[in-house]
Design an enzyme around this catalytic site. Structure first.
Site, PDB file in Angstrom:
ATOM      1  N   ASN A   1      -3.512  42.254  39.200  1.00 28.77           N
ATOM      2  CA  ASN A   1      -4.621  41.616  39.902  1.00 28.77           C
ATOM      3  C   ASN A   1      -5.847  42.534  39.882  1.00 28.77           C
ATOM      4  O   ASN A   1      -5.740  43.749  39.925  1.00 28.77           O
ATOM      5  CB  ASN A   1      -4.245  41.200  41.327  1.00 28.77           C
ATOM      6  CG  ASN A   1      -3.797  42.330  42.227  1.00 28.77           C
ATOM      7  OD1 ASN A   1      -3.002  43.182  41.839  1.00 28.77           O
ATOM      8  ND2 ASN A   1      -4.292  42.342  43.462  1.00 28.77           N
TER       9      ASN A   1
ATOM     10  N   GLU B   1      -9.516  42.765  41.759  1.00 29.97           N
ATOM     11  CA  GLU B   1     -10.375  42.258  42.823  1.00 29.97           C
ATOM     12  C   GLU B   1     -11.826  42.606  42.564  1.00 29.97           C
ATOM     13  O   GLU B   1     -12.147  43.501  41.782  1.00 29.97           O
ATOM     14  CB  GLU B   1      -9.922  42.824  44.172  1.00 29.97           C
ATOM     15  CG  GLU B   1      -8.550  42.349  44.571  1.00 29.97           C
ATOM     16  CD  GLU B   1      -8.067  42.885  45.900  1.00 29.97           C
ATOM     17  OE1 GLU B   1      -7.028  42.404  46.360  1.00 29.97           O
ATOM     18  OE2 GLU B   1      -8.716  43.781  46.488  1.00 29.97           O
ATOM     19  N   ASN B   2     -12.697  41.891  43.278  1.00 34.25           N
ATOM     20  CA  ASN B   2     -14.128  42.071  43.161  1.00 34.25           C
ATOM     21  C   ASN B   2     -14.712  41.830  44.539  1.00 34.25           C
ATOM     22  O   ASN B   2     -14.184  41.008  45.293  1.00 34.25           O
ATOM     23  CB  ASN B   2     -14.670  41.068  42.129  1.00 34.25           C
ATOM     24  CG  ASN B   2     -16.102  41.300  41.790  1.00 34.25           C
ATOM     25  OD1 ASN B   2     -16.990  41.024  42.587  1.00 34.25           O
ATOM     26  ND2 ASN B   2     -16.337  41.809  40.592  1.00 34.25           N
ATOM     27  N   ALA B   3     -15.795  42.500  44.854  1.00 33.08           N
ATOM     28  CA  ALA B   3     -16.431  42.297  46.159  1.00 33.08           C
ATOM     29  C   ALA B   3     -16.810  40.826  46.363  1.00 33.08           C
ATOM     30  O   ALA B   3     -16.780  40.323  47.480  1.00 33.08           O
ATOM     31  CB  ALA B   3     -17.659  43.184  46.300  1.00 33.08           C
TER      32      ALA B   3
ATOM     33  N   GLU C   1      -0.935  37.223  37.244  1.00 35.33           N
ATOM     34  CA  GLU C   1      -0.320  36.257  36.345  1.00 35.33           C
ATOM     35  C   GLU C   1      -1.313  35.774  35.297  1.00 35.33           C
ATOM     36  O   GLU C   1      -1.025  35.730  34.099  1.00 35.33           O
ATOM     37  CB  GLU C   1       0.210  35.044  37.132  1.00 35.33           C
ATOM     38  CG  GLU C   1       1.293  35.377  38.124  1.00 35.33           C
ATOM     39  CD  GLU C   1       0.766  35.721  39.520  1.00 35.33           C
ATOM     40  OE1 GLU C   1      -0.236  36.486  39.640  1.00 35.33           O
ATOM     41  OE2 GLU C   1       1.354  35.240  40.497  1.00 35.33           O
TER      42      GLU C   1
ATOM     43  N   CYS D   1       0.145  31.821  43.144  1.00 36.79           N
ATOM     44  CA  CYS D   1      -0.764  30.903  43.828  1.00 36.79           C
ATOM     45  C   CYS D   1      -0.865  29.598  43.036  1.00 36.79           C
ATOM     46  O   CYS D   1      -0.367  29.496  41.910  1.00 36.79           O
ATOM     47  CB  CYS D   1      -2.146  31.553  43.981  1.00 36.79           C
ATOM     48  SG  CYS D   1      -3.100  31.643  42.440  1.00 36.79           S
TER      49      CYS D   1
ATOM     50  N   CYS E   1      -2.512  29.907  39.513  1.00 37.11           N
ATOM     51  CA  CYS E   1      -1.617  30.519  38.522  1.00 37.11           C
ATOM     52  C   CYS E   1      -0.512  29.553  38.121  1.00 37.11           C
ATOM     53  O   CYS E   1      -0.146  29.478  36.943  1.00 37.11           O
ATOM     54  CB  CYS E   1      -1.022  31.823  39.070  1.00 37.11           C
ATOM     55  SG  CYS E   1      -2.236  33.157  39.161  1.00 37.11           S
TER      56      CYS E   1
END
Length: 159
Positions: A61, A63-65, A74, A111, A114
């Site tokens: 995974n 992430e981004n702000a 996935e 999720c 995915c």
């Protein structure tokens, strides 16, 4: 009125119950959690996909702000595999997750986004994708991604 009964079978197994290739796939997913960029959630997910040609591709995974710009493990694994080997179906995916204090006791499930992508890959190649969900107390083994999304939307749904 009628009732539609939907049944999904999940086999719960231990690592030693898996064949060598599935154990390796799980180990790669566990290792891939180290590649996660999870500065906000601190929830690290790793995935490993096995292709029909025997090659494996990992994802983690990211992430981004701007949270909608983040991407699950996935999908990073699936999209990387499809970019590198567009003619190869994915035969299996393994997924593992950990928090700051260690791996989860029970497996996590992908999720909805995915699940949809996994189902789309099965439909595209007309080939089932085994799903292995790792947890320290056991591994959930499903024979197909379609078992995660029984009421599915695939290409033929639009025809």
């Amino acid at each position: 009125m009628k009732t539609i009964d939907i049944k999904t079978t999940i086999t719960v197994c231990q690592t030693e119950d898996l064949d060598t290739s599935d154990r390796e796939l799980i180990e790669q997913a566990i290792a891939a959690t180290k590649n996660a960029y999870a500065e906000y959630s601190h929830f690290r997910v790793g995935a490993s996909v096995r292709l029909a040609n025997g090659k494996t591709v990992i994802g983690a995974n990211q992430e981004n702000a701007a949270f909608p710009s983040s991407l699950c493990a996935e999908r990073t694994a699936i999209f990387a595999a499809q970019a590198q080997y567009p003619d190869q179906p994915i035969t299996a995916i393994a997924i593992a997750a950990r928090k700051e204090d260690g791996f989860l006791a029970e497996p996590i499930s992908p999720c909805g986004a995915c699940r949809q992508v996994m189902l789309g890959i099965e439909d595209r190649y007309k080939h089932k994708m085994k799903v292995l969900l790792y947890g320290e107390n056991g591994i959930y083994c499903l024979s197909s991604a379609s078992e995660l999304l029984p009421l599915s939307f695939i290409d033929s749904s639009m025809r």
